[in-house]
Design an enzyme around this catalytic site. Structure first.
Site, short mmCIF file in Angstrom:
data_model
loop_
_atom_site.label_atom_id
_atom_site.label_comp_id
_atom_site.label_asym_id
_atom_site.label_seq_id
_atom_site.Cartn_x
_atom_site.Cartn_y
_atom_site.Cartn_z
N HIS A 1 -18.76 -30.43 28.91
CA HIS A 1 -17.80 -31.12 29.78
C HIS A 1 -16.36 -30.66 29.60
CE1 HIS A 1 -16.42 -34.41 32.37
NE2 HIS A 1 -17.70 -34.57 32.68
N TYR B 1 -14.91 -32.93 36.05
CA TYR B 1 -13.68 -33.41 36.70
C TYR B 1 -13.54 -32.85 38.12
CZ TYR B 1 -12.97 -33.81 31.70
OH TYR B 1 -13.17 -34.05 30.37
N ASP C 1 -24.15 -38.03 36.77
CA ASP C 1 -23.56 -37.00 35.89
C ASP C 1 -23.62 -37.40 34.41
OD1 ASP C 1 -22.90 -35.86 38.27
OD2 ASP C 1 -20.77 -35.63 37.82
N ASP C 2 -23.45 -36.39 33.59
CA ASP C 2 -23.16 -36.50 32.15
C ASP C 2 -24.36 -36.83 31.27
OD1 ASP C 2 -20.66 -36.08 33.10
OD2 ASP C 2 -19.74 -37.90 32.30
N HIS D 1 -22.62 -42.20 36.93
CA HIS D 1 -22.90 -41.63 35.60
C HIS D 1 -23.97 -42.48 34.94
CE1 HIS D 1 -18.86 -40.38 36.73
NE2 HIS D 1 -19.04 -39.31 35.97
N HIS E 1 -24.09 -29.47 34.82
CA HIS E 1 -22.74 -30.05 34.80
C HIS E 1 -21.97 -29.47 33.60
CE1 HIS E 1 -19.65 -32.91 35.73
NE2 HIS E 1 -19.90 -33.77 34.77
#
Ligand code: NI
Length: 418
Positions: free
Chosen positions: A277, A314, A222-223, A364, A273
């Site tokens: 965020h 989250y 992710d991210d 991540h 994603h």
């Protein structure tokens, strides 16, 4: 004196843009009305008019389906003519791109598959306690001469109404559904070349995966993308012949489109994603939509493909979030907690805690230690009989895709009711 027939419908003919389709449906609706009037006149002249209701009505409920170039409109009609219970009837129309009506006998190869279809239908119907057990086989064969069938990318359904004779009138309408994979051989490849080919490919892949006896899991990151760490991770994955799934932030993808392209070119799955965020529980619909749509745009620009999966930041979402998009919500069941640990050994220990066949593992690729963890992790898990696949492959393998929209692991895709 005949009462006026009340007609109610949740179906607005105005929504249909193709004139051919529109007029065919309208003609059919008019013929139903005519028939009701005829029935009423007949009952009156036969002296059974006392059975007639004072408020004759027709109620139409409509469902739409689409598969490749074929669109279908399925109608459930409730007819109230008599004082006793209403009668139910169904009708389905299948149209091609040009609005031409296509008969079901052309869309699915019924004759050639009569044995398969009748045995599958019999098996399901026999478990329904509304169904007459008597001459079920005969009734099904009769029904298959002109069945009411609907289909989309995940399912194929058969509708039995009172005319089918499999159940008493009071049973109403009975529906029997199968996953499309089960009946793909029945579809006419002339109309459905893509889905037939696609399912065949999946089935072959699945066979191969099954015969290897491995336990499959998906690595997800992710991210990202990150300027230096993501390319380093891609090198490690390539060296070890591992395919992973990346849930990108639109804001980062926008900064490093060439890394996004590298991910895609490396055979990895690239998904969304959100853009920045945010917590989707605290967003207006407008802002939430922008988060998803803007990210779709930059990913599509880099990979030529729109994301089909979404991982809410989250893992936070609710019914409202689900309404925003038709993407599959992809969560995880193994949390490395790498953003907190920033430590290879701790990351490894966290993965061991809940890992099992079908797991979706969360990492991540924006932290140095996370990237450092991947090679030892690959070696350790392969030693235990695990193999790595993308999320899409994992869900196909466990039939997760057809079960629902919220997935926490390959074996656990929950169905979310609309
Ligand atoms: Ni995140």
């Amino acid at each position: 004196m005949m009462n006026k027939i009340i007609i109610e419908s949740d179906f607005s003919i105005e929504n249909i843009k193709n004139d051919k389709i529109k007029s065919q449906i309208q003609d059919w609706q008019k013929s139903l009305e005519k028939n009701i009037k005829k029935d009423i006149v007949l009952s009156s002249s036969e002296g059974t008019g006392w059975l007639l209701t004072e408020k004759p009505s027709l109620f139409f409920i409509q469902e739409k389906f689409a598969l490749e170039d074929i669109q279908s409109v399925l109608f459930f009609v409730e007819k109230n003519i008599y004082k006793i219970q209403p009668e139910y009837e169904t009708k389905i129309f299948h149209f091609d791109k040009k609005g031409k009506n296509i008969e079901i006998q052309n869309l699915i190869r019924i004759k050639e598959n009569k044995k398969l279809l009748s045995s599958l239908l019999k098996e399901k119907l026999a478990n329904n306690d509304k169904v007459f057990p008597g001459n079920l086989q005969k009734e099904i064969e009769k029904y298959l001469e002109n069945p009411v069938v609907y289909f989309d990318a995940t399912k194929i359904g058969f509708v039995f109404d009172r005319a089918s004779g499999v159940a008493p009138r009071s049973a109403g309408v009975i529906r029997v559904e199968f996953p499309i994979e089960k009946l793909v051989s029945v579809l006419n490849t002339q109309y459905f070349p893509k889905i037939v080919d696609h399912i065949k490919q999946i089935q072959e892949k699945k066979k191969k995966m099954l015969s290897s006896g491995k336990k499959y899991v998906a690595l997800t990151f992710d991210d990202g993308p990150h300027r230096t760490r993501t390319p380093r991770l891609l090198e490690i994955l390539k060296k070890n012949n591992v395919k992973a799934t990346f849930f990108l932030l639109g804001s980062n993808a926008n900064r490093y489109p060439e890394i996004v392209k590298q991910e895609k070119d490396g055979g990895h799955q690239v998904e969304s994603h959100s853009w920045g965020h945010p917590n989707f529980l605290h967003l207006s619909v407008e802002k939430a939509k922008a988060e998803i749509n803007n990210t779709d745009d930059v990913i599509k620009k880099a990979t030529w493909e729109k994301p089909k999966f979404f991982r809410p930041p989250y893992g936070a979402f609710n019914d409202k979030t689900l309404m925003l998009t038709d993407k599959v919500f992809l969560l995880w069941d193994v949390d490395s907690q790498d953003w907190k640990n920033k430590d290879v050994q701790r990351n490894l220990a966290n993965v061991r805690k809940t890992l099992q066949a079908g797991s979706i593992i969360l990492f991540h690729d924006i932290h140095e230690a996370s990237v450092d963890t991947i090679e030892p992790l690959i070696h350790e898990l392969r030693g235990k009989g695990y193999e790595f696949v993308t999320v899409k492959e994992l869900l196909d393998f466990y039939d997760g895709n057809s079960k629902g929209r919220v997935c926490v692991s390959g074996k656990n895709c929950k169905k979310w009711k609309k």
